[in-house]
Design a protein around this motif. Sequence first.
Motif, PDB file in Angstrom:
ATOM      1  N   VAL A  98       0.859  -1.256   0.072  1.00 54.87           N
ATOM      2  CA  VAL A  98      -0.096   0.217  -0.051  1.00 54.87           C
ATOM      3  C   VAL A  98       0.823   1.264   0.045  1.00 54.87           C
ATOM      4  CG1 VAL A  98      -1.718   1.453   1.229  1.00 54.87           C
ATOM      5  CG2 VAL A  98      -1.986  -1.073   1.150  1.00 54.87           C
ATOM      6  N   ILE A  99       1.940   1.257   0.843  1.00 55.05           N
ATOM      7  CA  ILE A  99       2.709   2.473   0.823  1.00 55.05           C
ATOM      8  C   ILE A  99       3.370   2.448  -0.493  1.00 55.05           C
ATOM      9  CG2 ILE A  99       4.960   3.281   1.758  1.00 55.05           C
ATOM     10  CD1 ILE A  99       4.211   2.588   4.621  1.00 55.05           C
ATOM     11  N   ASP A 100       3.953   1.483  -1.060  1.00 53.23           N
ATOM     12  CA  ASP A 100       4.652   1.561  -2.468  1.00 53.23           C
ATOM     13  C   ASP A 100       3.732   2.208  -3.635  1.00 53.23           C
ATOM     14  OD1 ASP A 100       7.049   0.591  -1.502  1.00 53.23           O
ATOM     15  OD2 ASP A 100       6.621  -1.504  -2.350  1.00 53.23           O
ATOM     16  N   GLU A 101       2.384   1.827  -3.536  1.00 56.09           N
ATOM     17  CA  GLU A 101       1.557   2.235  -4.738  1.00 56.09           C
ATOM     18  C   GLU A 101       1.125   3.462  -4.324  1.00 56.09           C
ATOM     19  OE1 GLU A 101       0.366   0.931  -7.285  1.00 56.09           O
ATOM     20  OE2 GLU A 101       1.622  -0.962  -6.931  1.00 56.09           O
ATOM     21  N   TYR A 102       0.904   3.941  -2.980  1.00 58.78           N
ATOM     22  CA  TYR A 102       0.541   5.335  -2.548  1.00 58.78           C
ATOM     23  C   TYR A 102       1.814   6.270  -2.987  1.00 58.78           C
ATOM     24  CZ  TYR A 102      -1.560   9.290  -0.298  1.00 58.78           C
ATOM     25  OH  TYR A 102      -2.096  10.630   0.020  1.00 58.78           O
ATOM     26  N   GLN A 103       2.998   6.252  -3.018  1.00 62.87           N
ATOM     27  CA  GLN A 103       4.040   6.847  -3.416  1.00 62.87           C
ATOM     28  C   GLN A 103       4.308   6.781  -4.834  1.00 62.87           C
ATOM     29  OE1 GLN A 103       7.225   5.382  -0.919  1.00 62.87           O
ATOM     30  NE2 GLN A 103       7.219   7.021   0.382  1.00 62.87           N
ATOM     31  N   LYS A 104       3.903   5.790  -5.500  1.00 58.06           N
ATOM     32  CA  LYS A 104       3.869   5.594  -7.043  1.00 58.06           C
ATOM     33  C   LYS A 104       2.618   6.724  -7.533  1.00 58.06           C
ATOM     34  CE  LYS A 104       5.168   0.919  -7.661  1.00 58.06           C
ATOM     35  NZ  LYS A 104       4.832  -0.288  -8.335  1.00 58.06           N
ATOM     36  N   SER A 105       1.413   6.621  -6.856  1.00 57.39           N
ATOM     37  CA  SER A 105       0.439   7.445  -7.219  1.00 57.39           C
ATOM     38  C   SER A 105       0.384   8.892  -6.934  1.00 57.39           C
ATOM     39  CB  SER A 105      -0.888   6.835  -6.621  1.00 57.39           C
ATOM     40  OG  SER A 105      -1.211   5.580  -7.188  1.00 57.39           O
ATOM     41  N   GLY A 107       3.182  10.397  -5.329  1.00 61.81           N
ATOM     42  CA  GLY A 107       4.654  11.180  -5.098  1.00 61.81           C
ATOM     43  C   GLY A 107       4.718  11.358  -3.767  1.00 61.81           C
ATOM     44  N   GLU A 108       5.273  12.917  -3.535  1.00 63.45           N
ATOM     45  CA  GLU A 108       5.586  13.343  -2.469  1.00 63.45           C
ATOM     46  C   GLU A 108       4.425  14.297  -1.880  1.00 63.45           C
ATOM     47  OE1 GLU A 108       8.446  12.994  -0.261  1.00 63.45           O
ATOM     48  OE2 GLU A 108       8.791  11.097  -1.682  1.00 63.45           O
ATOM     49  N   THR A 109       3.441  14.589  -2.708  1.00 69.36           N
ATOM     50  CA  THR A 109       2.157  15.310  -2.278  1.00 69.36           C
ATOM     51  C   THR A 109       1.628  15.367  -1.046  1.00 69.36           C
ATOM     52  OG1 THR A 109       0.551  14.114  -3.503  1.00 69.36           O
ATOM     53  CG2 THR A 109       1.777  15.583  -4.932  1.00 69.36           C
ATOM     54  N   TRP A 110       1.855  14.235  -0.425  1.00 69.92           N
ATOM     55  CA  TRP A 110       1.133  13.809   0.713  1.00 69.92           C
ATOM     56  C   TRP A 110       1.806  14.757   1.766  1.00 69.92           C
ATOM     57  CZ3 TRP A 110       4.366  11.924   4.735  1.00 69.92           C
ATOM     58  CH2 TRP A 110       5.527  11.578   4.421  1.00 69.92           C
ATOM     59  N   LYS A 111       3.113  15.257   1.827  1.00 69.43           N
ATOM     60  CA  LYS A 111       3.785  15.870   2.730  1.00 69.43           C
ATOM     61  C   LYS A 111       3.021  17.261   3.059  1.00 69.43           C
ATOM     62  CE  LYS A 111       8.118  13.558   2.284  1.00 69.43           C
ATOM     63  NZ  LYS A 111       9.708  13.751   1.850  1.00 69.43           N
ATOM     64  N   SER A 112       2.436  17.877   2.019  1.00 69.09           N
ATOM     65  CA  SER A 112       1.963  19.206   2.214  1.00 69.09           C
ATOM     66  C   SER A 112       0.375  19.075   2.743  1.00 69.09           C
ATOM     67  CB  SER A 112       1.691  19.729   1.058  1.00 69.09           C
ATOM     68  OG  SER A 112       1.034  19.148  -0.104  1.00 69.09           O
ATOM     69  N   ALA A 113      -0.377  18.034   3.007  1.00 72.27           N
ATOM     70  CA  ALA A 113      -1.477  17.661   3.620  1.00 72.27           C
ATOM     71  C   ALA A 113      -1.649  18.159   4.782  1.00 72.27           C
ATOM     72  CB  ALA A 113      -2.022  16.281   3.426  1.00 72.27           C
ATOM     73  N   LYS A 114      -2.762  18.922   5.001  1.00 69.58           N
ATOM     74  CA  LYS A 114      -2.944  19.605   6.418  1.00 69.58           C
ATOM     75  C   LYS A 114      -4.271  19.245   7.237  1.00 69.58           C
ATOM     76  CE  LYS A 114       0.071  23.456   6.038  1.00 69.58           C
ATOM     77  NZ  LYS A 114       1.168  22.578   5.606  1.00 69.58           N
TER      78      LYS A 114
END
Length: 201
Positions: A98-105, A107-114
Amino acid sequence: MKITALFVFKCAPEASNPVILAKASNVSHIGYFYQTNAEEFLVFVGRTVASRTPPSQRQSVQHQEYKVHAYNRNGLCVVGFMDDHYPLRSAFTLLNQVIDEYQKSFGETWKSAKEDSTAKSSWSYLDDALTKFQDPAEADKLLKIQRELDETKIILHKTIDSVLARGEKLDSLVEKSSDLSSASQMFYKSAKKTNSCCTIL
Protein backbone atom coordinates in the motif's frame (compact mmCIF):
# COMPACT_ATOMS: atom_id res chain seq x y z
CA MET A 1 -9.58 -14.25 8.03
CA LYS A 2 -10.73 -10.71 7.45
CA ILE A 3 -9.43 -7.21 6.82
CA THR A 4 -11.86 -4.63 8.18
CA ALA A 5 -10.07 -1.37 7.35
CA LEU A 6 -6.98 0.20 5.80
CA PHE A 7 -5.80 3.76 6.42
CA VAL A 8 -2.98 5.89 5.03
CA PHE A 9 -1.83 8.66 7.39
CA LYS A 10 0.64 11.52 7.26
CA CYS A 11 2.51 11.33 10.56
CA ALA A 12 4.55 14.49 10.88
CA PRO A 13 6.56 14.91 14.09
CA GLU A 14 5.38 18.50 14.49
CA ALA A 15 1.69 17.62 14.06
CA SER A 16 -0.36 16.61 17.07
CA ASN A 17 -2.63 14.28 15.10
CA PRO A 18 -1.87 12.19 12.01
CA VAL A 19 -3.74 13.36 8.92
CA ILE A 20 -5.87 10.83 7.03
CA LEU A 21 -4.75 10.73 3.40
CA ALA A 22 -6.88 7.74 2.33
CA LYS A 23 -9.14 5.18 3.96
CA ALA A 24 -11.14 2.11 3.06
CA SER A 25 -13.27 0.01 5.37
CA ASN A 26 -15.91 -2.68 5.35
CA VAL A 27 -18.06 -2.81 8.48
CA SER A 28 -20.93 -4.74 6.91
CA HIS A 29 -20.40 -7.55 9.46
CA ILE A 30 -21.42 -5.10 12.22
CA GLY A 31 -25.07 -4.37 12.91
CA TYR A 32 -26.47 -1.61 10.71
CA PHE A 33 -27.22 0.79 13.60
CA TYR A 34 -23.66 0.49 14.96
CA GLN A 35 -21.77 0.89 11.68
CA THR A 36 -21.24 4.65 12.04
CA ASN A 37 -19.91 4.20 15.57
CA ALA A 38 -17.65 1.39 14.37
CA GLU A 39 -16.26 3.58 11.56
CA GLU A 40 -15.50 6.36 14.05
CA PHE A 41 -13.71 3.93 16.37
CA LEU A 42 -11.64 2.58 13.49
CA VAL A 43 -10.52 6.16 12.75
CA PHE A 44 -9.83 6.84 16.43
CA VAL A 45 -7.81 3.67 17.08
CA GLY A 46 -6.03 3.93 13.71
CA ARG A 47 -4.99 7.52 14.39
CA THR A 48 -3.85 6.61 17.93
CA VAL A 49 -1.69 3.70 16.73
CA ALA A 50 -0.29 5.73 13.79
CA SER A 51 0.71 8.59 16.08
CA ARG A 52 2.64 6.15 18.27
CA THR A 53 4.45 4.28 15.49
CA PRO A 54 7.92 5.82 15.06
CA PRO A 55 9.37 6.32 11.56
CA SER A 56 10.87 3.19 9.94
CA GLN A 57 9.11 0.94 12.40
CA ARG A 58 6.35 -1.66 12.26
CA GLN A 59 4.15 -2.71 15.13
CA SER A 60 1.12 -4.81 15.90
CA VAL A 61 -1.39 -3.98 18.59
CA GLN A 62 -4.20 -6.17 19.88
CA HIS A 63 -7.42 -4.16 20.26
CA GLN A 64 -10.53 -6.16 21.13
CA GLU A 65 -11.11 -8.63 18.27
CA TYR A 66 -8.70 -6.81 15.94
CA LYS A 67 -4.98 -6.89 15.39
CA VAL A 68 -4.02 -3.39 14.35
CA HIS A 69 -0.87 -3.46 12.21
CA ALA A 70 1.04 -0.27 11.43
CA TYR A 71 4.05 0.59 9.29
CA ASN A 72 5.54 4.09 9.27
CA ARG A 73 7.88 4.80 6.38
CA ASN A 74 9.41 8.25 6.94
CA GLY A 75 6.14 9.87 8.02
CA LEU A 76 3.84 7.99 5.63
CA CYS A 77 2.04 5.47 7.83
CA VAL A 78 -0.32 2.67 6.80
CA VAL A 79 -2.59 1.07 9.39
CA GLY A 80 -4.59 -2.12 8.83
CA PHE A 81 -7.29 -3.72 10.98
CA MET A 82 -7.26 -7.50 10.60
CA ASP A 83 -8.66 -10.34 12.66
CA ASP A 84 -6.43 -12.59 14.79
CA HIS A 85 -6.20 -15.27 12.11
CA TYR A 86 -4.70 -13.03 9.42
CA PRO A 87 -1.00 -14.01 9.12
CA LEU A 88 1.48 -11.41 10.36
CA ARG A 89 3.74 -11.74 7.33
CA SER A 90 0.82 -11.24 4.93
CA ALA A 91 -0.37 -8.21 6.91
CA PHE A 92 2.98 -6.42 6.69
CA THR A 93 3.40 -7.39 3.04
CA LEU A 94 0.07 -5.73 2.35
CA LEU A 95 1.01 -2.56 4.29
CA ASN A 96 4.31 -2.37 2.40
CA GLN A 97 2.50 -2.74 -0.94
CA VAL A 98 0.00 0.00 0.00
CA ILE A 99 2.83 2.44 0.82
CA ASP A 100 4.62 1.60 -2.45
CA GLU A 101 1.44 2.15 -4.48
CA TYR A 102 0.59 5.37 -2.64
CA GLN A 103 4.02 6.82 -3.36
CA LYS A 104 3.76 5.77 -7.03
CA SER A 105 0.34 7.42 -7.33
CA PHE A 106 0.91 10.61 -5.34
CA GLY A 107 4.68 11.03 -5.02
CA GLU A 108 5.58 13.52 -2.30
CA THR A 109 2.31 15.50 -2.44
CA TRP A 110 1.19 13.89 0.84
CA LYS A 111 3.77 15.96 2.74
CA SER A 112 1.71 19.13 2.21
CA ALA A 113 -1.59 17.64 3.48
CA LYS A 114 -2.99 19.59 6.42
CA GLU A 115 -6.53 18.16 6.82
CA ASP A 116 -8.13 14.74 6.70
CA SER A 117 -9.35 13.51 3.35
CA THR A 118 -13.12 13.56 3.80
CA ALA A 119 -13.98 11.55 0.69
CA LYS A 120 -15.50 8.17 1.49
CA SER A 121 -13.24 6.61 -1.12
CA SER A 122 -10.35 8.97 -1.75
CA TRP A 123 -8.11 6.40 -3.45
CA SER A 124 -9.61 3.51 -5.42
CA TYR A 125 -6.52 1.30 -5.02
CA LEU A 126 -7.17 1.09 -1.27
CA ASP A 127 -10.74 -0.15 -1.84
CA ASP A 128 -9.45 -2.73 -4.30
CA ALA A 129 -6.73 -3.85 -1.87
CA LEU A 130 -9.30 -4.23 0.92
CA THR A 131 -11.20 -6.67 -1.28
CA LYS A 132 -8.30 -8.43 -3.01
CA PHE A 133 -6.22 -9.12 0.10
CA GLN A 134 -9.01 -10.67 2.15
CA ASP A 135 -7.18 -13.82 1.06
CA PRO A 136 -3.75 -13.64 2.75
CA ALA A 137 -2.25 -15.80 -0.01
CA GLU A 138 -2.62 -12.81 -2.34
CA ALA A 139 -0.45 -10.69 -0.06
CA ASP A 140 2.17 -13.43 0.39
CA LYS A 141 3.02 -13.29 -3.31
CA LEU A 142 4.29 -9.73 -3.03
CA LEU A 143 8.01 -9.16 -3.42
CA LYS A 144 10.69 -8.21 -0.89
CA ILE A 145 8.78 -9.12 2.28
CA GLN A 146 11.45 -11.23 3.92
CA ARG A 147 14.16 -8.63 3.42
CA GLU A 148 11.86 -5.85 4.64
CA LEU A 149 10.85 -7.79 7.74
CA ASP A 150 14.46 -8.60 8.59
CA GLU A 151 15.48 -4.93 8.27
CA THR A 152 12.66 -3.54 10.35
CA LYS A 153 11.90 -4.30 13.99
CA ILE A 154 8.37 -5.54 14.66
CA ILE A 155 6.89 -4.78 18.05
CA LEU A 156 3.88 -6.73 19.23
CA HIS A 157 1.89 -5.01 21.94
CA LYS A 158 -0.64 -7.01 23.91
CA THR A 159 -3.14 -4.18 24.12
CA ILE A 160 -3.55 -0.66 22.83
CA ASP A 161 -2.94 0.51 26.40
CA SER A 162 0.71 -0.51 26.12
CA VAL A 163 1.10 1.86 23.13
CA LEU A 164 -0.19 4.82 25.10
CA ALA A 165 2.27 7.03 26.91
CA ARG A 166 2.74 6.60 30.63
CA GLY A 167 -0.21 8.02 32.48
CA GLU A 168 -2.47 8.08 29.42
CA LYS A 169 -5.65 6.07 29.60
CA LEU A 170 -7.78 4.97 26.68
CA ASP A 171 -10.89 6.25 28.46
CA SER A 172 -9.49 9.79 28.72
CA LEU A 173 -8.41 9.75 25.06
CA VAL A 174 -11.91 8.65 24.04
CA GLU A 175 -13.40 11.59 25.95
CA LYS A 176 -10.98 14.08 24.33
CA SER A 177 -11.15 12.69 20.79
CA SER A 178 -12.66 14.82 18.05
CA ASP A 179 -13.01 11.67 15.89
CA LEU A 180 -15.83 10.32 18.07
CA SER A 181 -19.34 11.67 18.34
CA SER A 182 -21.01 11.67 21.74
CA ALA A 183 -23.06 8.64 20.64
CA SER A 184 -19.86 6.72 19.88
CA GLN A 185 -18.38 7.69 23.23
CA MET A 186 -21.52 6.45 24.99
CA PHE A 187 -21.39 3.24 22.91
CA TYR A 188 -17.76 2.69 24.01
CA LYS A 189 -18.62 3.20 27.68
CA SER A 190 -21.65 0.91 27.57
CA ALA A 191 -19.71 -1.79 25.66
CA LYS A 192 -16.88 -1.60 28.19
CA LYS A 193 -19.36 -1.82 31.06
CA THR A 194 -21.15 -4.80 29.47
CA ASN A 195 -17.87 -6.62 28.84
CA SER A 196 -16.60 -5.97 32.40
CA CYS A 197 -19.62 -7.65 33.97
CA CYS A 198 -18.71 -10.95 32.35
CA THR A 199 -15.16 -11.32 33.70
CA ILE A 200 -14.51 -14.05 36.22
CA LEU A 201 -13.01 -12.86 39.48
